[in-house]
Design a protein around this motif. Structure first.
Motif, mmCIF file in Angstrom:
data_model
loop_
_atom_site.group_PDB
_atom_site.id
_atom_site.type_symbol
_atom_site.label_atom_id
_atom_site.label_comp_id
_atom_site.label_asym_id
_atom_site.label_seq_id
_atom_site.Cartn_x
_atom_site.Cartn_y
_atom_site.Cartn_z
ATOM 1 N N ALA A 45 -31.555 18.399 -17.038
ATOM 2 C CA ALA A 45 -32.853 18.825 -17.553
ATOM 3 C C ALA A 45 -33.943 17.806 -17.220
ATOM 4 C CB ALA A 45 -32.773 19.044 -19.071
ATOM 5 N N LEU A 46 -33.664 16.527 -17.428
ATOM 6 C CA LEU A 46 -34.682 15.504 -17.156
ATOM 7 C C LEU A 46 -34.957 15.393 -15.663
ATOM 8 C CD1 LEU A 46 -36.534 13.514 -18.565
ATOM 9 C CD2 LEU A 46 -34.786 11.765 -18.250
ATOM 10 N N ARG A 47 -33.916 15.486 -14.850
ATOM 11 C CA ARG A 47 -34.134 15.445 -13.403
ATOM 12 C C ARG A 47 -34.951 16.642 -12.949
ATOM 13 N NH1 ARG A 47 -28.011 13.607 -12.192
ATOM 14 N NH2 ARG A 47 -28.348 11.352 -12.309
ATOM 15 N N ALA A 48 -34.679 17.812 -13.518
ATOM 16 C CA ALA A 48 -35.446 19.005 -13.148
ATOM 17 C C ALA A 48 -36.904 18.845 -13.561
ATOM 18 C CB ALA A 48 -34.840 20.250 -13.799
ATOM 19 N N ALA A 49 -37.117 18.271 -14.731
ATOM 20 C CA ALA A 49 -38.484 18.129 -15.246
ATOM 21 C C ALA A 49 -39.262 17.019 -14.555
ATOM 22 C CB ALA A 49 -38.434 17.865 -16.753
ATOM 23 N N GLU A 50 -38.608 15.908 -14.232
ATOM 24 C CA GLU A 50 -39.350 14.743 -13.761
ATOM 25 C C GLU A 50 -39.053 14.326 -12.327
ATOM 26 O OE1 GLU A 50 -39.732 11.480 -16.382
ATOM 27 O OE2 GLU A 50 -39.446 12.726 -18.165
ATOM 28 N N SER A 51 -37.900 14.662 -11.813
ATOM 29 C CA SER A 51 -37.537 14.167 -10.478
ATOM 30 C C SER A 51 -37.681 15.206 -9.381
ATOM 31 C CB SER A 51 -36.094 13.648 -10.479
ATOM 32 O OG SER A 51 -35.965 12.564 -11.352
ATOM 33 N N ARG A 52 -37.453 16.448 -9.701
ATOM 34 C CA ARG A 52 -37.442 17.485 -8.670
ATOM 35 C C ARG A 52 -38.739 17.526 -7.861
ATOM 36 N NH1 ARG A 52 -35.370 22.353 -11.044
ATOM 37 N NH2 ARG A 52 -33.383 21.619 -10.297
ATOM 38 N N MET A 53 -39.885 17.543 -8.544
ATOM 39 C CA MET A 53 -41.157 17.603 -7.824
ATOM 40 C C MET A 53 -41.380 16.365 -6.963
ATOM 41 S SD MET A 53 -44.338 19.473 -9.794
ATOM 42 C CE MET A 53 -44.761 17.991 -10.587
ATOM 43 N N VAL A 54 -40.970 15.208 -7.480
ATOM 44 C CA VAL A 54 -41.126 13.967 -6.718
ATOM 45 C C VAL A 54 -40.301 14.035 -5.439
ATOM 46 C CG1 VAL A 54 -40.719 11.472 -6.737
ATOM 47 C CG2 VAL A 54 -41.635 12.597 -8.773
ATOM 48 N N VAL A 55 -39.075 14.496 -5.563
ATOM 49 C CA VAL A 55 -38.194 14.589 -4.399
ATOM 50 C C VAL A 55 -38.732 15.602 -3.396
ATOM 51 C CG1 VAL A 55 -35.868 15.254 -3.643
ATOM 52 C CG2 VAL A 55 -36.168 13.784 -5.645
ATOM 53 N N GLN A 56 -39.213 16.718 -3.865
ATOM 54 C CA GLN A 56 -39.785 17.717 -2.963
ATOM 55 C C GLN A 56 -41.010 17.167 -2.240
ATOM 56 O OE1 GLN A 56 -40.351 20.853 -5.833
ATOM 57 N NE2 GLN A 56 -38.518 21.935 -5.146
ATOM 58 N N ARG A 57 -41.899 16.516 -2.974
ATOM 59 C CA ARG A 57 -43.101 15.932 -2.387
ATOM 60 C C ARG A 57 -42.727 14.847 -1.374
ATOM 61 N NH1 ARG A 57 -45.877 14.971 -6.970
ATOM 62 N NH2 ARG A 57 -44.848 12.982 -7.272
ATOM 63 N N PHE A 58 -41.749 14.035 -1.716
ATOM 64 C CA PHE A 58 -41.275 12.969 -0.837
ATOM 65 C C PHE A 58 -40.772 13.559 0.483
ATOM 66 C CE2 PHE A 58 -38.447 9.644 0.624
ATOM 67 C CZ PHE A 58 -39.002 8.466 0.143
ATOM 68 N N HIS A 59 -39.968 14.597 0.382
ATOM 69 C CA HIS A 59 -39.399 15.219 1.573
ATOM 70 C C HIS A 59 -40.476 15.872 2.439
ATOM 71 C CE1 HIS A 59 -36.929 18.040 3.988
ATOM 72 N NE2 HIS A 59 -36.174 16.958 4.071
ATOM 73 N N ARG A 60 -41.412 16.568 1.809
ATOM 74 C CA ARG A 60 -42.518 17.177 2.568
ATOM 75 C C ARG A 60 -43.293 16.114 3.328
ATOM 76 N NH1 ARG A 60 -43.360 20.167 -2.156
ATOM 77 N NH2 ARG A 60 -45.150 18.843 -2.660
ATOM 78 N N ALA A 61 -43.530 14.995 2.679
ATOM 79 C CA ALA A 61 -44.276 13.913 3.325
ATOM 80 C C ALA A 61 -43.493 13.322 4.489
ATOM 81 C CB ALA A 61 -44.610 12.824 2.306
ATOM 82 N N LEU A 62 -42.187 13.145 4.323
ATOM 83 C CA LEU A 62 -41.370 12.636 5.424
ATOM 84 C C LEU A 62 -41.489 13.543 6.645
ATOM 85 C CD1 LEU A 62 -38.048 11.651 3.598
ATOM 86 C CD2 LEU A 62 -39.737 10.073 4.561
ATOM 87 N N VAL A 63 -41.334 14.822 6.420
ATOM 88 C CA VAL A 63 -41.385 15.788 7.521
ATOM 89 C C VAL A 63 -42.779 15.817 8.145
ATOM 90 C CG1 VAL A 63 -41.208 18.250 8.099
ATOM 91 C CG2 VAL A 63 -39.505 17.179 6.621
ATOM 92 N N HIS A 64 -43.788 15.823 7.309
ATOM 93 C CA HIS A 64 -45.168 15.888 7.786
ATOM 94 C C HIS A 64 -45.536 14.653 8.619
ATOM 95 C CE1 HIS A 64 -49.437 16.857 7.748
ATOM 96 N NE2 HIS A 64 -49.679 15.623 7.338
ATOM 97 N N LEU A 65 -45.153 13.488 8.140
ATOM 98 C CA LEU A 65 -45.556 12.243 8.809
ATOM 99 C C LEU A 65 -44.681 11.865 9.998
ATOM 100 C CD1 LEU A 65 -46.422 10.122 5.674
ATOM 101 C CD2 LEU A 65 -48.013 11.034 7.380
ATOM 102 N N ARG A 66 -43.488 12.399 10.048
ATOM 103 C CA ARG A 66 -42.548 12.001 11.103
ATOM 104 C C ARG A 66 -43.154 12.142 12.496
ATOM 105 N NH1 ARG A 66 -36.298 13.914 11.394
ATOM 106 N NH2 ARG A 66 -35.579 12.112 12.554
ATOM 107 N N SER A 67 -43.867 13.192 12.755
ATOM 108 C CA SER A 67 -44.437 13.411 14.090
ATOM 109 C C SER A 67 -45.814 12.765 14.256
ATOM 110 C CB SER A 67 -44.534 14.904 14.383
ATOM 111 O OG SER A 67 -45.430 15.506 13.476
ATOM 112 N N LYS A 68 -46.373 12.242 13.179
ATOM 113 C CA LYS A 68 -47.719 11.686 13.234
ATOM 114 C C LYS A 68 -47.741 10.161 13.314
ATOM 115 C CE LYS A 68 -49.724 15.575 10.740
ATOM 116 N NZ LYS A 68 -49.507 16.417 11.840
ATOM 117 N N VAL A 69 -46.606 9.533 13.094
ATOM 118 C CA VAL A 69 -46.515 8.072 13.085
ATOM 119 C C VAL A 69 -45.933 7.620 14.422
ATOM 120 C CG1 VAL A 69 -45.458 6.113 11.893
ATOM 121 C CG2 VAL A 69 -46.214 8.080 10.585
#
Length: 107
Positions: A45-69
């Motif tokens: 429950a706590l991971r779903a409430a507090e960690s899931r969005m962070v992990v999703q945002r982190f992953h999106r940023a990795l993918v987005h920046l990978r080709s730009k750096v």
């Protein structure tokens, strides 16, 4: 993953700092779970409430920046390292992500 991002701080302080703050948030969540000696349901429950969005945002940023750096930059090396180890992380959080936005893109 954290170590590689930390190594990239001198070359890319803003971006690597952003990633490191996200990791720090995840560590804080896990620390609270250990302090509470949380059971499986409470952890989920706590991971779903507090960690899931962070992990999703982190992953999106990795993918987005990978080709730009730049390919030989320490940040790109850190991003590639993180992407190579990503396979197991979302499973622990029951997260499925599709990526196209940056770190601050929509959830």
């Amino acid at each position: 993953m954290r170590r590689k991002l930390h190594e990239a701080r001198d070359q890319s302080p803003k971006l690597s700092g952003c990633f490191l703050r996200q990791i720090q948030h995840l560590y804080r969540v896990e620390s609270r779970l250990r302090e509470k000696k949380a059971g499986a349901n409470q952890r989920a429950a706590l991971r779903a409430a507090e960690s899931r969005m962070v992990v999703q945002r982190f992953h999106r940023a990795l993918v987005h920046l990978r080709s730009k750096v730049l390919p030989k930059s320490l940040l790109r090396i850190a991003i590639s390292y993180a992407m190579g180890r990503w396979v197991g992380m979302p499973v622990d959080l029951d997260v499925s992500v599709t990526c196209s936005a940056g770190m601050h893109g929509g959830a």
